[in-house]
Design an enzyme around this catalytic site. Structure first.
Site, PDB file in Angstrom:
ATOM      1  N   CYS A 181       0.835  -1.189   0.000  1.00  0.00           N
ATOM      2  CA  CYS A 181       0.000   0.000   0.000  1.00  0.00           C
ATOM      3  C   CYS A 181       0.873   1.242   0.000  1.00  0.00           C
ATOM      4  CB  CYS A 181      -0.866   0.046   1.261  1.00  0.00           C
ATOM      5  SG  CYS A 181      -1.909  -1.406   1.439  1.00  0.00           S
ATOM      6  N   GLY A 228      -0.622   0.671  -4.992  1.00  0.00           N
ATOM      7  CA  GLY A 228      -1.909   0.030  -4.754  1.00  0.00           C
ATOM      8  C   GLY A 228      -2.974   0.591  -5.658  1.00  0.00           C
ATOM      9  N   ASN A 270       0.699   0.549   6.015  1.00  0.00           N
ATOM     10  CA  ASN A 270       1.388  -0.163   4.943  1.00  0.00           C
ATOM     11  C   ASN A 270       2.221  -1.260   5.580  1.00  0.00           C
ATOM     12  OD1 ASN A 270       4.231   0.627   2.803  1.00  0.00           O
ATOM     13  ND2 ASN A 270       2.697  -0.947   2.573  1.00  0.00           N
ATOM     14  N   GLY A 271       2.052  -2.483   5.079  1.00  0.00           N
ATOM     15  CA  GLY A 271       2.800  -3.616   5.640  1.00  0.00           C
ATOM     16  C   GLY A 271       1.822  -4.697   6.058  1.00  0.00           C
ATOM     17  N   CYS A 299      12.893  -3.859   3.446  1.00  0.00           N
ATOM     18  CA  CYS A 299      12.547  -4.844   2.405  1.00  0.00           C
ATOM     19  C   CYS A 299      13.293  -4.529   1.112  1.00  0.00           C
ATOM     20  CB  CYS A 299      11.043  -4.773   2.170  1.00  0.00           C
ATOM     21  SG  CYS A 299      10.495  -5.557   0.650  1.00  0.00           S
ATOM     22  N   TYR A 304      11.663  -3.883  -7.093  1.00  0.00           N
ATOM     23  CA  TYR A 304      10.470  -3.777  -7.923  1.00  0.00           C
ATOM     24  C   TYR A 304       9.464  -2.714  -7.488  1.00  0.00           C
ATOM     25  CZ  TYR A 304       5.750  -4.939  -9.521  1.00  0.00           C
ATOM     26  OH  TYR A 304       4.483  -4.863 -10.026  1.00  0.00           O
ATOM     27  N   ASP A 322      14.549  -8.335 -16.818  1.00  0.00           N
ATOM     28  CA  ASP A 322      13.403  -8.037 -15.954  1.00  0.00           C
ATOM     29  C   ASP A 322      13.917  -7.850 -14.533  1.00  0.00           C
ATOM     30  OD1 ASP A 322      10.840  -7.481 -15.209  1.00  0.00           O
ATOM     31  OD2 ASP A 322       9.963  -9.334 -15.943  1.00  0.00           O
ATOM     32  N   CYS A 338       5.934 -13.858   0.991  1.00  0.00           N
ATOM     33  CA  CYS A 338       6.201 -12.683   1.823  1.00  0.00           C
ATOM     34  C   CYS A 338       5.098 -12.564   2.866  1.00  0.00           C
ATOM     35  CB  CYS A 338       6.234 -11.421   0.971  1.00  0.00           C
ATOM     36  SG  CYS A 338       6.447  -9.941   1.982  1.00  0.00           S
ATOM     37  N   CYS A 348      11.947 -13.262   0.737  1.00  0.00           N
ATOM     38  CA  CYS A 348      11.361 -13.889  -0.460  1.00  0.00           C
ATOM     39  C   CYS A 348      12.427 -14.591  -1.296  1.00  0.00           C
ATOM     40  CB  CYS A 348      10.574 -12.872  -1.287  1.00  0.00           C
ATOM     41  SG  CYS A 348      11.493 -11.413  -1.775  1.00  0.00           S
TER      42      CYS A 348
HETATM   43  P1  AMP Z   1       6.212 -13.373 -14.221  1.00  0.00           P
HETATM   44  O1  AMP Z   1       6.904 -13.447 -15.535  1.00  0.00           O
HETATM   45  O2  AMP Z   1       4.802 -13.839 -14.356  1.00  0.00           O
HETATM   46  O3  AMP Z   1       6.988 -14.030 -13.157  1.00  0.00           O
HETATM   47  O4  AMP Z   1       6.070 -11.827 -13.840  1.00  0.00           O
HETATM   48  C1  AMP Z   1       7.198 -11.127 -13.445  1.00  0.00           C
HETATM   49  C2  AMP Z   1       6.841  -9.661 -13.450  1.00  0.00           C
HETATM   50  O5  AMP Z   1       5.964  -9.345 -12.374  1.00  0.00           O
HETATM   51  C3  AMP Z   1       8.064  -8.819 -13.302  1.00  0.00           C
HETATM   52  O6  AMP Z   1       8.100  -8.014 -14.466  1.00  0.00           O
HETATM   53  C4  AMP Z   1       7.852  -7.952 -12.093  1.00  0.00           C
HETATM   54  O7  AMP Z   1       8.089  -6.619 -12.470  1.00  0.00           O
HETATM   55  C5  AMP Z   1       6.393  -8.139 -11.728  1.00  0.00           C
HETATM   56  N1  AMP Z   1       6.204  -8.344 -10.280  1.00  0.00           N
HETATM   57  C6  AMP Z   1       7.095  -8.731  -9.362  1.00  0.00           C
HETATM   58  N2  AMP Z   1       6.542  -8.826  -8.135  1.00  0.00           N
HETATM   59  C7  AMP Z   1       5.266  -8.493  -8.271  1.00  0.00           C
HETATM   60  C8  AMP Z   1       4.169  -8.392  -7.364  1.00  0.00           C
HETATM   61  N3  AMP Z   1       4.318  -8.664  -6.071  1.00  0.00           N
HETATM   62  N4  AMP Z   1       2.962  -8.006  -7.870  1.00  0.00           N
HETATM   63  C9  AMP Z   1       2.817  -7.745  -9.176  1.00  0.00           C
HETATM   64  N5  AMP Z   1       3.813  -7.820 -10.077  1.00  0.00           N
HETATM   65  C10 AMP Z   1       5.030  -8.194  -9.647  1.00  0.00           C
END
Ligand code: AMP
Length: 461
Positions: A2, A28, A102-103, A237, A243, A346, A383, A436
């Protein structure tokens, strides 16, 4: 996860909170809410959806006063029920209370059971409601002491902004899992999850909250209350840097863009490859891909475009194929990719579903080779501290060998940044929570240990 904001002593505080929440929207997208206080009355407006969908000029102008608390929600604990939309509000003996959290608390089911036994009537399934009850029933003298007492019962991750009457409180758990920054604007103050929220308000950054710190803000004065419990090992974290946070933000004194570039540079050293172009999965991996390109000397190209307007949409089921979800969001640039050996970067690999689709899309427009590089280690564990992650079974990196993941993604090679490489690249704000990636949980998982919650991860909505 959040985003939270608190405004103290600034005219039209709700408008300021709205702008800050607009900047924190990435934290969020499920729901948003603001509570404002004008010295006598507190008013709130909340709803499901984006900040721009929940508020309009009229709803904002009704939220009068120079104190406001705001929240953007990405549900982890608790469902997407309207009762769970924050700020939570309560009227208690010391005045109107509004709370944004948040958390994720790791002992909220235990606390909840004890509160119910004591006669509390719980209205939501949000973990944060326990804090409201703990404040109201604290036997300590005065609001400051009640807030401090209530916070000391919480375990897990919490960054909190709260108003009681015209006083704003800001607090961070003793390990400092989630970011919170204090800013100043004129004679007033702003507290927010990330500095990008201060930037949009033209507020000056004063400092980051320290783990365990509780601040009271009123009439232009900021006072530090007694810190929560004895110092705990700090555990911000690291996934916020990988990300979650925006690259134009600074959290814990670290530039998120610089952190991701450093991850990308390390990644290029750990997993070099002969290739013609480095492309990012936009937008979260842009900085890491630039770092990889800078270090390797392979040119950075805009090989994938992201549609920023993807929202709720109505699609006939027969129009959907296995890559449709990803194609709604991303599209490759054929001229960049055709005939090239590409390195696609990525920030993280979670389920692997988007990544697999992206690889197929790149091959479909003629990529000669596809080398996947990830700016963090394999995500292996759930997490419990507020990042919405799938259960362990769904995580592609949980048990598979690299060669098995390569085969699943259909890539020529795959390389993850090492855990040491990642933490060393941003050592200045460490040590971090890396649960994680490592399975080492810095704060006790009380509800799991007591058999009240699943070890698979927090209840998902
Ligand atoms: P995937 O290929 O389905 O594993 O998606 C990976 C992508 O999800 C990466 O590009 C991340 O930027 C994004 N991502 C990582 N963690 C999260 C999260 N907790 N919620 C939504 N997207 C995420």
């Amino acid at each position: 996860m959040c985003g939270i904001v608190g405004i103290s002593g600034i005219e039209n505080a709700a408008e300021q909170a709205y702008l800050a929440m607009y900047a924190l929207q990435h934290r969020g997208q499920e729901a948003a809410g603001i509570v404002a206080f004008d010295g006598t009355t507190s008013r709130s407006h909340k709803g499901r959806g984006l900040v721009s969908e929940v508020f309009n000029a009229e709803t904002l102008s009704n939220l009068r006063g120079n104190v406001a608390v705001g929240h953007v929600r990405y549900s982890t604990a608790g469902g997407n029920d309207l009762a769970n939309v924050q700020p939570l509000t309560a009227r208690f003996s010391r005045g109107d209370l509004a709370l944004a959290h948040n958390g994720n608390l790791t002992n909220h089911l235990d606390l909840r059971a004890r509160l119910v036994e004591d006669g509390a009537i719980i209205r939501s399934s949000a973990d944060s409601e326990a804090l409201v009850h703990l404040i109201a029933k604290s036997r300590h003298y005065g609001v400051d002491a009640q807030v401090d007492d209530a916070l000391s019962h919480l375990e897990g991750a919490f960054s909190v902004v709260m108003s009681v009457g015209s006083t704003v409180y800001a607090a961070c758990d003793p390990r400092g899992f989630r970011p919170l920054v204090l800013g100043r604007k004129g004679a007033g103050h702003v507290v927010a999850s990330e500095t990008c929220a201060l930037d949009i308000l033209g507020a000056e950054r004063v400092r980051y909250l320290e783990p365990g710190e509780v601040l009271r803000i009123q009439d232009g004065r900021v006072e530090r209350l007694r810190s929560l419990r004895p110092a705990q090992p700090h555990a911000p974290c690291i996934f916020e840097l990988v990300y979650f946070a925006r690259p134009d933000s600074h959290i814990w004194g670290v530039s998120v863009d610089r952190a991701r570039r450093a991850f990308g540079r390390r990644l290029a050293r750990e997993h070099p490859v002969d290739a013609d172009a480095v492309i990012a999965v936009p937008d979260s991996a842009n900085s890491a891909a630039l770092g990889y390109s800078e270090e390797s000397g392979i040119p950075f190209e805009l090989g994938l475009l992201r549609n920023h307007y993807v929202g709720r949409t109505f699609i006939q089921p027969q129009q959907q194929d296995r890559d449709f979800g990803a194609r709604m969001k991303y599209n490759p640039v054929q001229e960049v990719v055709d005939g090239k050996r590409v390195v696609i970067v990525d920030d993280s690999l979670v389920r692997g579903t988007t990544s697999r689709s992206l690889v197929r899309m790149l091959r479909a427009v003629g990529a000669a080779e596809v080398h996947f590089r990830i700016g963090s280690p394999p995500v292996r564990w759930p997490c419990f501290y507020g990042i919405d992650m799938p259960t362990r079974r769904e995580l592609i990196g949980a048990d598979l060998e690299i060669s098995e993941i390569e085969a699943k993604l259909g890539v020529d090679s795959l390389g993850y940044l090492s855990l040491e490489g990642m933490t060393e690249a941003v050592a200045e704000a460490g040590p971090y929570c890396t649960a994680c990636f490592s399975g080492e949980y810095p704060a006790p998982l009380v509800d799991v240990e007591k058999g009240l919650a699943s070890p698979e991860g927090p209840r998902r909505c």
